[in-house]
Scaffold this active site. Structure first.
Site, PDB file in Angstrom:
ATOM      1  N   ARG A 141     -14.179 -24.110  10.913  1.00 58.61           N
ATOM      2  CA  ARG A 141     -13.789 -24.569  12.248  1.00 58.61           C
ATOM      3  C   ARG A 141     -14.986 -25.156  13.011  1.00 58.61           C
ATOM      4  O   ARG A 141     -16.038 -24.511  13.115  1.00 58.61           O
ATOM      5  CB  ARG A 141     -13.190 -23.399  13.040  1.00 58.61           C
ATOM      6  CG  ARG A 141     -12.824 -23.696  14.478  1.00 58.61           C
ATOM      7  CD  ARG A 141     -11.682 -24.669  14.579  1.00 58.61           C
ATOM      8  NE  ARG A 141     -11.148 -24.714  15.943  1.00 58.61           N
ATOM      9  CZ  ARG A 141     -10.358 -25.673  16.392  1.00 58.61           C
ATOM     10  NH1 ARG A 141     -10.005 -26.675  15.592  1.00 58.61           N
ATOM     11  NH2 ARG A 141      -9.905 -25.636  17.625  1.00 58.61           N
ATOM     12  N   SER A 143       5.058  14.751  14.405  1.00 57.91           N
ATOM     13  CA  SER A 143       3.811  15.459  14.109  1.00 57.91           C
ATOM     14  C   SER A 143       4.031  16.965  13.991  1.00 57.91           C
ATOM     15  O   SER A 143       3.326  17.650  13.246  1.00 57.91           O
ATOM     16  CB  SER A 143       2.782  15.175  15.214  1.00 57.91           C
ATOM     17  OG  SER A 143       2.460  13.801  15.250  1.00 57.91           O
ATOM     18  N   ASN A 171       1.193   5.785  -1.908  1.00 56.64           N
ATOM     19  CA  ASN A 171       1.624   7.094  -1.415  1.00 56.64           C
ATOM     20  C   ASN A 171       2.791   7.624  -2.232  1.00 56.64           C
ATOM     21  O   ASN A 171       2.781   8.759  -2.715  1.00 56.64           O
ATOM     22  CB  ASN A 171       2.088   6.973   0.035  1.00 56.64           C
ATOM     23  CG  ASN A 171       1.097   7.563   1.011  1.00 56.64           C
ATOM     24  OD1 ASN A 171      -0.051   7.809   0.678  1.00 56.64           O
ATOM     25  ND2 ASN A 171       1.553   7.783   2.219  1.00 56.64           N
ATOM     26  N   GLU A 225       1.094   8.987   8.234  1.00 57.33           N
ATOM     27  CA  GLU A 225       0.452  10.113   7.542  1.00 57.33           C
ATOM     28  C   GLU A 225      -0.445  10.929   8.478  1.00 57.33           C
ATOM     29  O   GLU A 225      -1.506  11.403   8.116  1.00 57.33           O
ATOM     30  CB  GLU A 225      -0.364   9.598   6.349  1.00 57.33           C
ATOM     31  CG  GLU A 225      -0.241  10.453   5.102  1.00 57.33           C
ATOM     32  CD  GLU A 225       1.126  10.319   4.445  1.00 57.33           C
ATOM     33  OE1 GLU A 225       1.442  11.115   3.555  1.00 57.33           O
ATOM     34  OE2 GLU A 225       1.891   9.402   4.822  1.00 57.33           O
ATOM     35  N   GLY A 226       0.031  11.088   9.710  1.00 58.55           N
ATOM     36  CA  GLY A 226      -0.736  11.790  10.736  1.00 58.55           C
ATOM     37  C   GLY A 226      -1.325  10.794  11.716  1.00 58.55           C
ATOM     38  O   GLY A 226      -2.125   9.942  11.339  1.00 58.55           O
ATOM     39  N   ARG A 229       0.808  -1.218   0.000  1.00 57.91           N
ATOM     40  CA  ARG A 229       0.000   0.000   0.000  1.00 57.91           C
ATOM     41  C   ARG A 229       0.842   1.270   0.000  1.00 57.91           C
ATOM     42  O   ARG A 229       0.475   2.274  -0.625  1.00 57.91           O
ATOM     43  CB  ARG A 229      -0.933  -0.031   1.221  1.00 57.91           C
ATOM     44  CG  ARG A 229      -2.016   1.016   1.248  1.00 57.91           C
ATOM     45  CD  ARG A 229      -1.577   2.351   1.771  1.00 57.91           C
ATOM     46  NE  ARG A 229      -0.702   2.220   2.934  1.00 57.91           N
ATOM     47  CZ  ARG A 229       0.124   3.166   3.322  1.00 57.91           C
ATOM     48  NH1 ARG A 229       0.241   4.299   2.639  1.00 57.91           N
ATOM     49  NH2 ARG A 229       0.900   2.996   4.383  1.00 57.91           N
ATOM     50  N   TRP A 266      11.991   7.076   9.720  1.00 51.72           N
ATOM     51  CA  TRP A 266      10.727   6.460   9.297  1.00 51.72           C
ATOM     52  C   TRP A 266      10.377   6.823   7.860  1.00 51.72           C
ATOM     53  O   TRP A 266       9.242   7.178   7.552  1.00 51.72           O
ATOM     54  CB  TRP A 266       9.575   6.829  10.251  1.00 51.72           C
ATOM     55  CG  TRP A 266       9.857   6.442  11.661  1.00 51.72           C
ATOM     56  CD1 TRP A 266      10.071   7.273  12.713  1.00 51.72           C
ATOM     57  CD2 TRP A 266       9.997   5.109  12.172  1.00 51.72           C
ATOM     58  NE1 TRP A 266      10.340   6.547  13.846  1.00 51.72           N
ATOM     59  CE2 TRP A 266      10.302   5.216  13.542  1.00 51.72           C
ATOM     60  CE3 TRP A 266       9.896   3.836  11.592  1.00 51.72           C
ATOM     61  CZ2 TRP A 266      10.498   4.103  14.349  1.00 51.72           C
ATOM     62  CZ3 TRP A 266      10.103   2.724  12.406  1.00 51.72           C
ATOM     63  CH2 TRP A 266      10.386   2.872  13.766  1.00 51.72           C
ATOM     64  N   GLN A 310     -23.269 -17.185  18.776  1.00 49.86           N
ATOM     65  CA  GLN A 310     -23.670 -15.779  18.712  1.00 49.86           C
ATOM     66  C   GLN A 310     -22.485 -14.824  18.871  1.00 49.86           C
ATOM     67  O   GLN A 310     -22.456 -13.770  18.228  1.00 49.86           O
ATOM     68  CB  GLN A 310     -24.724 -15.494  19.785  1.00 49.86           C
ATOM     69  CG  GLN A 310     -26.090 -16.093  19.473  1.00 49.86           C
ATOM     70  CD  GLN A 310     -27.158 -15.669  20.470  1.00 49.86           C
ATOM     71  OE1 GLN A 310     -26.835 -15.153  21.547  1.00 49.86           O
ATOM     72  NE2 GLN A 310     -28.414 -15.881  20.134  1.00 49.86           N
TER      73      GLN A 310
END
Length: 393
Positions: free
Chosen positions: A263, A128, A84, A358-359, A80, A152, A274
């Site tokens: 399963r 940030s 960007n 990205e924030g 992904r 990063w 449930q």
């Protein structure tokens, strides 16, 4: 409002689905950067949805970018980040803010996957708070000289081109920032990969720059306009991050449905219980809501209207959703979820990045809350809109 994808976007989505099934899923367990995947996705036009034909694109828009990015992330969330870098925060930023020389030299190569890009925002002492950057960009008359460190940085070890953000005067804070396109093939650029929890297909690096040079025409925007460049890049980048979060959450749901239908415990399939049904229902509902939020923000961007608040909401909600979905998938899988034999352990590791990249989630909360409280309006008049670039041959 029409919620149906147009024919062109649906065709791109179908192509992406076939690619995921044929190319990505068989190699999903492979860790490490897959350079051949970049080339293949570039050739298929996956990075070019928001670009005109002149730069290797299809002019199909940001909504198309979003649905294709979501589909690829469903196959491998680590791929992904390329949406960007090859498209939005690197290539589109160059097209939107760059000189004609920058556009012609770099953009098409990135969109087609022939070259690799990275964006250099974060630093050891500035995450940030972008205005706290310490990296220096100095005007040396016939070129810029850059010194500093970044952390990063996705694609940092493999990038050919970088959009580097820095300051020419730290006392000026935001208005001292500049953005420059740098070619990484020079002695002063040094990258070292950072080991990390998930997203193994996307290398992340520490970057050290010592007397790195860039020609004057590689300035993006005007001198001191780097903060505005960064904010527009981050808004667009949040489209791909939020879309990727939805794709990974969808993968969590699909894996959980498959497992619940196979399963057996206490003499019956666990889908009959449930509590398992409740988890599946919650995942389905949250994912659908996140998808609609992301697609609305992408559509607004296509219309050329401000969308900062809407993409902040979408990115925040999608990031929270994927982390919850990954946790619920682990719960449904029980002990097998903790095993390396099943894909959900990878989904669990990959999911956390979507609350950070990205924030951060907290920054998204601030944008949303400040707007709601009337402290700071998120949506402001746009300096550039997609229509300025459509139809370029």
């Amino acid at each position: 409002m029409n919620f149906e994808l147009n024919e062109e976007t649906q065709s791109m989505l179908d192509t992406a689905r076939r690619f995921v099934k044929r190319e990505i899923q068989p190699r999903a367990k492979e860790e490490g950067f897959k350079r051949d995947m970049v080339s293949k996705m570039g050739e298929l036009g996956f990075f070019g949805c928001a670009f005109p034909p002149r730069y290797g694109g299809s002019d199909s828009g940001f909504l198309a970018h979003s649905v294709v990015c979501e589909e690829i992330s469903r196959g491998d969330s680590g791929l992904r980040s390329l949406f960007n870098l090859q498209a939005l925060t690197v290539a589109y930023t160059m097209m939107e803010w760059g000189t004609p020389a920058v556009r012609e030299k770099y953009v098409k190569n990135l969109v087609l996957g022939e070259k690799l890009g990275c964006t250099c925002f974060s630093e050891p002492n500035a995450g940030s708070d972008l205005a706290a950057m310490e990296t220096r960009i100095e005007d040396r008359g016939d070129h810029f000289e850059i010194n500093g460190a970044k952390t990063w940085i996705s694609n940092g070890t493999v990038a050919d081109y970088a959009v580097v953000y820095g300051t020419h005067d730290r006392s000026l804070r935001q208005i001292g920032l500049c953005a420059v396109v740098v070619e990484t093939d020079q002695p002063g650029w040094k990258a070292r990969e950072t080991p990390k929890l998930g997203d193994k297909s996307s290398p992340i690096a520490e970057i050290h720059m010592e007397n790195v040079r860039a020609p004057k025409e590689n300035l993006l925007g005007d001198w001191g306009q780097g903060f505005k460049v960064a904010m527009t890049a981050l808004d667009r980048g949040r489209i791909s991050v939020a879309s990727g979060a939805v794709g990974l959450a969808q993968a969590c749901l699909e894996a959980s449905v498959t497992y619940a239908n196979q399963r057996v415990q206490f003499g019956k399939l666990i889908r009959e219980y449930q509590q398992v049904k409740a988890l599946i229902a919650e995942m389905e509902t949250q994912i659908e809501a996140a998808r609609l939020l992301v697609q609305r923000a992408s559509w607004l961007n296509d219309q050329g209207v401000p969308f900062t608040k809407e993409i902040a909401i979408a990115k925040y909600f999608a990031g929270e959703t994927v982390v919850r979905a990954a946790g619920m998938a682990m719960e449904i899988h029980g002990g097998m979820g903790y095993s390396l034999e099943m894909p959900v352990e990878k989904y669990y590791r990959d999911s956390k990045l979507y609350q950070v990249g990205e924030g951060t989630a907290n920054i998204m909360r601030l944008i949303i809350a400040d707007d709601a409280l009337g402290i700071k309006k998120a949506n402001r008049p746009r300096l550039h809109t997609p229509s300025e670039f459509r139809g370029l041959e």
